[in-house]
Design a protein around this motif. Structure first.
Motif, PDB file in Angstrom:
ATOM      1  N   MET A 129      42.151  25.918  38.613  1.00  0.00           N
ATOM      2  CA  MET A 129      41.791  26.321  37.249  1.00  0.00           C
ATOM      3  C   MET A 129      41.263  27.747  37.236  1.00  0.00           C
ATOM      4  SD  MET A 129      39.360  24.241  34.593  1.00  0.00           S
ATOM      5  CE  MET A 129      39.106  24.841  32.915  1.00  0.00           C
ATOM      6  N   LEU A 130      40.458  28.113  38.223  1.00  0.00           N
ATOM      7  CA  LEU A 130      39.939  29.480  38.300  1.00  0.00           C
ATOM      8  C   LEU A 130      41.064  30.487  38.532  1.00  0.00           C
ATOM      9  CD1 LEU A 130      36.640  28.947  40.306  1.00  0.00           C
ATOM     10  CD2 LEU A 130      36.824  29.890  37.988  1.00  0.00           C
ATOM     11  N   ASN A 150      38.261  39.929  32.735  1.00  0.00           N
ATOM     12  CA  ASN A 150      36.957  39.278  32.587  1.00  0.00           C
ATOM     13  C   ASN A 150      36.230  39.292  33.929  1.00  0.00           C
ATOM     14  OD1 ASN A 150      34.926  37.075  32.559  1.00  0.00           O
ATOM     15  ND2 ASN A 150      35.726  36.677  30.527  1.00  0.00           N
ATOM     16  N   PRO A 151      35.134  40.053  34.038  1.00  0.00           N
ATOM     17  CA  PRO A 151      34.454  40.158  35.341  1.00  0.00           C
ATOM     18  C   PRO A 151      33.868  38.837  35.818  1.00  0.00           C
ATOM     19  CG  PRO A 151      33.150  41.190  33.612  1.00  0.00           C
ATOM     20  CD  PRO A 151      34.488  40.883  33.004  1.00  0.00           C
ATOM     21  N   GLN A 152      33.481  37.944  34.892  1.00  0.00           N
ATOM     22  CA  GLN A 152      32.840  36.696  35.302  1.00  0.00           C
ATOM     23  C   GLN A 152      33.791  35.810  36.097  1.00  0.00           C
ATOM     24  OE1 GLN A 152      29.548  36.129  34.920  1.00  0.00           O
ATOM     25  NE2 GLN A 152      29.925  34.396  36.279  1.00  0.00           N
ATOM     26  N   VAL A 153      35.088  35.898  35.810  1.00  0.00           N
ATOM     27  CA  VAL A 153      36.064  35.131  36.583  1.00  0.00           C
ATOM     28  C   VAL A 153      36.021  35.566  38.045  1.00  0.00           C
ATOM     29  CG1 VAL A 153      38.514  34.626  36.908  1.00  0.00           C
ATOM     30  CG2 VAL A 153      37.568  34.745  34.595  1.00  0.00           C
ATOM     31  N   TYR A 154      35.983  36.876  38.272  1.00  0.00           N
ATOM     32  CA  TYR A 154      35.972  37.401  39.641  1.00  0.00           C
ATOM     33  C   TYR A 154      34.635  37.137  40.331  1.00  0.00           C
ATOM     34  CZ  TYR A 154      40.259  39.659  38.181  1.00  0.00           C
ATOM     35  OH  TYR A 154      41.533  39.885  37.723  1.00  0.00           O
ATOM     36  N   LEU A 206      34.839  33.493  41.394  1.00  0.00           N
ATOM     37  CA  LEU A 206      35.727  33.364  42.553  1.00  0.00           C
ATOM     38  C   LEU A 206      35.064  33.920  43.814  1.00  0.00           C
ATOM     39  CD1 LEU A 206      39.119  34.326  40.884  1.00  0.00           C
ATOM     40  CD2 LEU A 206      38.622  32.141  41.997  1.00  0.00           C
ATOM     41  N   ALA A 207      34.319  34.998  43.661  1.00  0.00           N
ATOM     42  CA  ALA A 207      33.610  35.581  44.806  1.00  0.00           C
ATOM     43  C   ALA A 207      32.539  34.629  45.319  1.00  0.00           C
ATOM     44  CB  ALA A 207      32.989  36.912  44.409  1.00  0.00           C
ATOM     45  N   GLN A 208      31.825  34.003  44.408  1.00  0.00           N
ATOM     46  CA  GLN A 208      30.788  33.042  44.814  1.00  0.00           C
ATOM     47  C   GLN A 208      31.392  31.890  45.609  1.00  0.00           C
ATOM     48  OE1 GLN A 208      29.180  32.185  40.938  1.00  0.00           O
ATOM     49  NE2 GLN A 208      27.667  33.832  41.040  1.00  0.00           N
ATOM     50  N   LEU A 209      32.542  31.425  45.169  1.00  0.00           N
ATOM     51  CA  LEU A 209      33.217  30.347  45.903  1.00  0.00           C
ATOM     52  C   LEU A 209      33.680  30.832  47.267  1.00  0.00           C
ATOM     53  CD1 LEU A 209      35.309  28.764  43.004  1.00  0.00           C
ATOM     54  CD2 LEU A 209      33.296  27.798  44.104  1.00  0.00           C
ATOM     55  N   ALA A 210      34.164  32.066  47.331  1.00  0.00           N
ATOM     56  CA  ALA A 210      34.600  32.623  48.612  1.00  0.00           C
ATOM     57  C   ALA A 210      33.422  32.761  49.572  1.00  0.00           C
ATOM     58  CB  ALA A 210      35.270  33.981  48.379  1.00  0.00           C
ATOM     59  N   ILE A 211      32.270  33.148  49.057  1.00  0.00           N
ATOM     60  CA  ILE A 211      31.073  33.264  49.895  1.00  0.00           C
ATOM     61  C   ILE A 211      30.690  31.892  50.442  1.00  0.00           C
ATOM     62  CG2 ILE A 211      28.592  33.762  49.854  1.00  0.00           C
ATOM     63  CD1 ILE A 211      29.244  35.999  47.818  1.00  0.00           C
ATOM     64  N   ARG A 212      30.756  30.880  49.592  1.00  0.00           N
ATOM     65  CA  ARG A 212      30.404  29.518  50.016  1.00  0.00           C
ATOM     66  C   ARG A 212      31.292  29.026  51.137  1.00  0.00           C
ATOM     67  NH1 ARG A 212      30.070  26.419  44.351  1.00  0.00           N
ATOM     68  NH2 ARG A 212      30.770  24.714  45.690  1.00  0.00           N
ATOM     69  N   GLU A 270      36.490  41.686  48.024  1.00  0.00           N
ATOM     70  CA  GLU A 270      37.587  42.154  47.175  1.00  0.00           C
ATOM     71  C   GLU A 270      37.348  41.777  45.711  1.00  0.00           C
ATOM     72  OE1 GLU A 270      42.372  41.226  46.584  1.00  0.00           O
ATOM     73  OE2 GLU A 270      41.332  40.588  48.414  1.00  0.00           O
ATOM     74  N   ARG A 271      36.930  40.545  45.492  1.00  0.00           N
ATOM     75  CA  ARG A 271      36.728  40.077  44.112  1.00  0.00           C
ATOM     76  C   ARG A 271      35.495  40.713  43.482  1.00  0.00           C
ATOM     77  NH1 ARG A 271      38.645  33.974  45.747  1.00  0.00           N
ATOM     78  NH2 ARG A 271      40.848  34.278  45.192  1.00  0.00           N
ATOM     79  N   LEU A 272      34.465  40.939  44.277  1.00  0.00           N
ATOM     80  CA  LEU A 272      33.285  41.610  43.737  1.00  0.00           C
ATOM     81  C   LEU A 272      33.583  43.064  43.400  1.00  0.00           C
ATOM     82  CD1 LEU A 272      30.508  40.077  46.017  1.00  0.00           C
ATOM     83  CD2 LEU A 272      30.761  39.755  43.538  1.00  0.00           C
ATOM     84  N   ARG A 273      34.397  43.712  44.220  1.00  0.00           N
ATOM     85  CA  ARG A 273      34.788  45.094  43.906  1.00  0.00           C
ATOM     86  C   ARG A 273      35.557  45.145  42.587  1.00  0.00           C
ATOM     87  NH1 ARG A 273      35.949  45.453  49.523  1.00  0.00           N
ATOM     88  NH2 ARG A 273      38.165  45.117  49.069  1.00  0.00           N
ATOM     89  N   LYS A 274      36.431  44.151  42.378  1.00  0.00           N
ATOM     90  CA  LYS A 274      37.181  44.091  41.122  1.00  0.00           C
ATOM     91  C   LYS A 274      36.225  43.895  39.945  1.00  0.00           C
ATOM     92  CE  LYS A 274      40.778  43.703  38.410  1.00  0.00           C
ATOM     93  NZ  LYS A 274      41.637  44.874  38.081  1.00  0.00           N
TER      94      LYS A 274
END
Length: 273
Positions: free
Chosen positions: A184-185, A195-199, A202-208, A217-221
């Motif tokens: 879904m994300l 939309n920055p909140q989507v990235y 996604l970054a939070q999930l990648a960190i987890r 990459e997603r935080l830079r975006k």
């Protein structure tokens, strides 16, 4: 932020939950989310019975009085007021599942996007509780999903509810579709590329999952889309530190400090003014 401002922010969040506590309309695209249906293994009545044993005498007396007043009240505006008080009492008692149930009753009366969003957020907080048992988790998961769906149906153009629903799925994956939240994300990334909140999500999930390169990459975006957001800059400093990129980490750590100091000064100014 200074300690007093963190405390103030926490109090403001709790007041938001207490203060702003409709039948949901299901958009066709979200209908599959309702196929799981409400979890019958746990009724709110059983949760309340079990939780009453852990209440302080003062809290138990207050809640019992409010419940008695609610039973004899037919006026919707007065019922909402009593339900808000009950939601607040149960939330302060450390029972977001029960608080969410009362918030849902408010949302059923008011049927507004905000009321359903508050309900969903409260149930999502339940899912983040440590030591939550399976039946309470199932109850909160199903109710959070239904509340987010209702908020989406009332405002389909607001991506925030869809993002939060996806996070709920990732926190408590459906047994028949464990990748539902991630997929879904990814769909939201395609649908809302600006939309920055989507990235950020996604970054939070990648960190987890320790996918630090992907997180960076997603935080830079997100930083490109919304420069100066401490929710992006500060995690980037930590991600770069964990990746062993000391120079980049130092740059973002300095930016993080400046942003937090600026926010602290702005908060102090608003209070003193």
């Amino acid at each position: 932020m200074r300690k007093t401002q963190w405390i103030a922010a926490g109090i403001a969040f709790v007041l938001l939950l207490v203060t702003y506590w409709g039948c949901p309309v299901r958009p066709p695209e979200m209908e599959d989310g309702f196929q799981r249906g409400p979890v019958q293994a746990t009724g709110i009545e059983s949760l309340i019975r079990e939780a009453h044993a852990d209440l302080s005498p003062a809290a138990a007396a207050t809640i019992s009085t409010l419940e008695s007043r609610l039973e004899g009240q037919d006026d919707d505006s007065l019922r909402v007021d009593l339900l808000q008080q009950l939601a607040g009492e149960w939330y302060r008692a450390g029972q977001p599942a029960i608080s969410g149930a009362y918030a849902a009753r408010i949302a059923e009366i008011k049927n507004t996007e905000d009321a359903w969003a508050i309900t969903a957020t409260t149930f999502s907080l339940c899912l983040k509780q440590e030591g939550i048992d399976d039946k309470a988790r199932q109850f909160c998961s199903a109710e959070a999903e239904a509340a987010y769906q209702a908020a989406i149906s009332l405002n389909p153009d607001n991506p925030e509810h869809r993002i939060n629903l996806a996070v709920t799925y990732t926190d408590n994956p459906p047994q028949d579709n464990p990748m539902k939240g991630i997929l879904m994300l990814r769909e939201l990334e395609e649908r809302y590329p600006d939309n920055p909140q989507v990235y950020i999500t996604l970054a939070q999930l990648a960190i987890r999952t320790n996918q630090l390169d992907r997180a960076a990459e997603r935080l830079r975006k997100a930083d490109e889309l919304q420069p100066g957001n401490p929710d992006v800059v500060c995690p980037l400093a930590k991600v770069y530190e964990n990746l062993g990129q000391a120079e980049a980490s130092a740059i973002y750590a300095r930016k993080c400090g400046e942003l937090l100091e600026r926010a602290s000064d702005a908060g102090t100014g608003s209070v003193s003014g």
